[in-house]
Design a protein around this motif. Structure first.
Motif, short mmCIF file in Angstrom:
data_model
loop_
_atom_site.label_atom_id
_atom_site.label_comp_id
_atom_site.label_asym_id
_atom_site.label_seq_id
_atom_site.Cartn_x
_atom_site.Cartn_y
_atom_site.Cartn_z
N ALA A 1 43.73 31.30 44.70
CA ALA A 1 43.65 32.36 43.70
C ALA A 1 42.24 32.88 43.50
O ALA A 1 42.05 34.04 43.10
N ARG A 2 41.24 32.08 43.76
CA ARG A 2 39.86 32.44 43.41
C ARG A 2 39.39 33.76 44.02
O ARG A 2 38.80 34.59 43.31
N PRO A 3 39.60 34.05 45.31
CA PRO A 3 39.04 35.29 45.87
C PRO A 3 39.65 36.56 45.28
O PRO A 3 39.05 37.63 45.42
N PHE A 4 40.79 36.46 44.60
CA PHE A 4 41.38 37.65 44.00
C PHE A 4 40.53 38.17 42.83
O PHE A 4 40.61 39.35 42.48
N VAL A 5 39.74 37.29 42.22
CA VAL A 5 38.89 37.74 41.10
C VAL A 5 37.40 37.53 41.38
O VAL A 5 36.56 37.98 40.60
N GLU A 6 37.09 36.86 42.48
CA GLU A 6 35.69 36.61 42.79
C GLU A 6 34.96 37.92 43.02
O GLU A 6 35.44 38.80 43.73
N GLY A 7 33.82 38.08 42.39
CA GLY A 7 33.03 39.31 42.52
C GLY A 7 33.31 40.34 41.46
O GLY A 7 32.57 41.31 41.33
N LEU A 8 34.38 40.16 40.68
CA LEU A 8 34.67 41.09 39.59
C LEU A 8 33.80 40.77 38.39
O LEU A 8 33.37 39.63 38.20
N GLU A 9 33.56 41.77 37.57
CA GLU A 9 32.84 41.54 36.32
C GLU A 9 33.75 40.78 35.35
O GLU A 9 34.82 41.24 35.00
N ILE A 10 33.32 39.59 34.95
CA ILE A 10 34.12 38.83 34.00
C ILE A 10 33.35 38.53 32.72
O ILE A 10 33.94 38.10 31.72
N GLY A 11 32.04 38.76 32.72
CA GLY A 11 31.25 38.58 31.51
C GLY A 11 31.14 37.13 31.08
O GLY A 11 31.56 36.20 31.77
N ASP A 12 30.56 36.94 29.91
CA ASP A 12 30.33 35.58 29.40
C ASP A 12 31.61 34.90 28.97
O ASP A 12 31.64 33.67 28.81
N ASP A 13 32.68 35.68 28.75
CA ASP A 13 33.92 35.11 28.23
C ASP A 13 34.97 34.89 29.31
O ASP A 13 36.14 34.68 29.02
#
Length: 468
Positions: free
Chosen positions: A289-301
């Protein structure tokens, strides 16, 4: 466990969770963590402790009335799930008024007499204005809703210099384009609604914040990342002077084009706690699952899925390539039937509902496999079905032993083509969130010639590929 699909089993709190159970003092607490880290479970374990503490506090201070407890969820499916769990937590306590509800229902009950809610008419009006504006219709509409849900009505001009958070940066919205959007879409939309006497869901949220009502002593908000600034402002307008508010969130799993800062929402946490251990997923599922969100802006939260934080191992996820019926045949024989025999839960998830589920429903009926529809259900199913069908959106916050996501084709996952495209980023978060619902296995499928762009994100070595 019987009925495992319906409710989480009662489990003793972990050391991480125990540290949070004593956070009962007045103020605002933020619980964050990646998918599978037990955020919702922790919040519900805390609910009993919070309720007992505040009942005793009211008695000690000789304060009148019951302790009023509000648990807010984003959608109706999650509401039904959490309500069953919450009632179980506080069933032996007295002196409480507990309400578990979606924000939409909460706001309607407050402002129904002052707001003429006409979401369908407003939707048609907005789409017409967006179409005249030009560009990708869905993107423009999402941008308008982003602005209106984040900014208070008197601060719409702040949009010109506003930093976009919680969504991608493409297409770029330069100052001149933002000026046009305000003048050609947002202000005309506002004025036409006023002329017709119509209100949309955002108007309802704002109106509900201005209604006088009995305040809430204890508030828990699950999936906070998908609430808007206006919605959070309304909640904070209805808490008691002395209150305990718990926000549960992971910005990496945000699936709606909204954004807020805590200061904007009048809800700055006094204390933040992060859950690190992944109790739900296996290491293999977390790594997939990790590469589906890796590199996206997720912020401190936000927290990325961390396979090193998972406590269990299991089989590699399976990726099926071939015709849809072949994908379904393989999933039925190799996942569903063994799971049903073992009394384990299975979820068929899709980006969209309606006719996209017809083939799955028909095949399950043909195989005499009992199933239940979860999409937009306000109460949790009371039967013993092990198999669920649901949109990805309605699966937020839920968990299953096995997750099956078939037909992952471009037709059901449309988006723009530029890097940083906000629709593609939302799709990536949506798929990652769906994969993160799985405890034991993940199966996805697509037809090579029609594959969604999202499948290109998969890392070799994190899955087993099967041609069907």
């Amino acid at each position: 466990m019987e009925n495992d699909m319906r409710l989480l089993p009662q489990v003793p709190p972990t050391a991480e969770q125990l540290a949070l159970l004593t956070e009962n003092k007045p103020g605002v607490l933020l619980i964050k963590g990646a998918a599978g880290s037990g955020k919702t479970t922790t919040a519900l374990l805390r609910l009993r402790q919070l309720c007992a503490f505040w009942v005793n506090r009211k008695a000690r201070l000789d304060l009148p009335g019951p302790v009023r407890v509000l648990v807010l969820t984003f959608n109706t499916t999650l509401k039904g799930y959490i309500e069953a769990l919450a009632q179980e937590q506080i069933k032996e306590l007295e002196g409480l008024e507990l309400r578990v509800v979606t924000f939409a229902k909460f706001a309607r009950d407050l402002a129904s007499e002052t707001v003429a809610l006409e979401p369908d008419y407003c939707e048609a009006l907005l789409r017409g204005l967006c179409r005249k504006f030009g560009g990708d219709l869905d993107f423009v509409k999402d941008e308008v809703e982003y602005v209106l849900s984040r900014l208070e009505p008197e601060k719409l001009e702040d949009y010109i210099g506003l930093r976009r958070i919680g969504r991608g940066q493409s297409p770029r919205m330069e100052a001149a384009t933002r000026r046009r959007l305000l003048d050609e879409v947002i202000y005309p939309y506002r004025d036409r609604k006023a002329e017709f006497g119509w209100s949309d869901w955002n108007d309802l949220a704002i109106a509900a914040g201005k209604i006088s009502a009995d305040p809430w002593d204890v508030v828990v908000i699950d999936e906070t990342q998908d609430f808007s600034a206006n919605q959070l402002r309304t909640v904070m307008a209805h808490v008691a002077d002395d209150h305990q508010v718990t926000f549960v969130m992971d910005a990496a799993q945000q699936i709606y084009p909204r954004g807020f800062t805590w200061r904007e929402a009048n809800a700055a946490p006094g204390t933040t706690r992060t859950l690190k251990t992944n109790y739900r997923n296996t290491r293999e599922i977390a790594a997939f699952a990790r590469p589906f969100v890796e590199g996206l802006e997720i912020g401190d939260d936000g927290e990325l899925p961390d396979f090193s934080a998972a406590t269990r191992t299991g089989p590699l996820p399976t990726v099926l390539t071939g015709l849809y019926n072949g994908q379904l045949d393989w999933a039925i024989e190799n996942v569903v039937k063994p799971a049903v025999a073992a009394n384990e839960s299975v979820a068929f998830l899709k980006p969209r509902g309606g006719r996209w589920f017809d083939t799955v429903r028909t095949r399950l009926d043909t195989e005499l496999i009992a199933w239940v529809e979860l999409t937009q259900k306000s109460t949790w199913p009371g039967g013993d079905e092990n198999v669920a069908v649901s949109t990805l959106h309605s699966a937020k916050g839920l968990e299953f032993d096995h997750v099956i996501l078939l037909g992952l084709n471009q037709q059901v996952t449309p988006h723009g083509e530029e890097a940083g495209d906000s629709q593609f980023e939302s799709l990536r978060r949506l798929v990652a969130m769906g994969l993160g619902r799985a405890r034991t296995s993940v199966t996805i499928g697509y037809k090579k010639s029609e594959a969604s762009s999202v499948v290109t994100l998969m890392n070799d070595g994190t899955y087993t590929k099967v041609s069907v």
